[in-house]
Design an enzyme around this catalytic site. Structure first.
Site, PDB file in Angstrom:
ATOM      1  NE  ARG A   1      -2.277  -1.423   3.375  1.00 36.89           N
ATOM      2  CZ  ARG A   1      -2.651  -1.101   4.609  1.00 36.89           C
ATOM      3  NH1 ARG A   1      -3.733  -0.387   4.813  1.00 36.89           N
ATOM      4  NH2 ARG A   1      -1.940  -1.482   5.646  1.00 36.89           N
TER       5      ARG A   1
ATOM      6  CG  ASN B   1      -3.924  -4.731   3.065  1.00 35.61           C
ATOM      7  OD1 ASN B   1      -3.377  -4.625   1.975  1.00 35.61           O
ATOM      8  ND2 ASN B   1      -3.263  -4.663   4.201  1.00 35.61           N
TER       9      ASN B   1
END
Length: 92
Positions: free
Chosen positions: A23, A41
């Site tokens: 990320r 996620n």
């Protein structure tokens, strides 16, 4: 959609992409290309990235996502382009 207009990309990345800094990698790459992005996620182990920017900048981001950070192993990247909504933090 022309290459210069702002568009939205819904991107699903699968493989070893959680717990490896994916990320942060996505946000840093998006910043370099002038793209707004919100990586999330998912419970199934994928990372979902909602991104908006110029089409050519999004293509550059997608190419980076296919590589991933050092400890990631990207198996598949699925992308859908849509009309931009102006806010990547509000899911459509």
């Amino acid at each position: 959609m022309t290459s210069g207009e702002t568009v939205r990309a819904e991107i699903f990345v699968s493989g070893r992409v959680q717990g490896v800094g994916f990320r942060r990698f996505a946000r840093n790459a998006a910043d370099r290309f002038g793209v707004d992005c919100n990586p999330i996620n998912l419970r199934d182990g994928r990372v979902f990235i909602l991104a908006e920017g110029r089409r050519e900048a999004l293509e550059l981001l997608i190419n980076e996502l296919r590589k991933g950070p050092t400890f990631a192993h990207v198996e598949h990247v699925d992308v859908t382009f849509e009309e931009a909504l102006g806010n990547v933090y509000e899911l459509s």
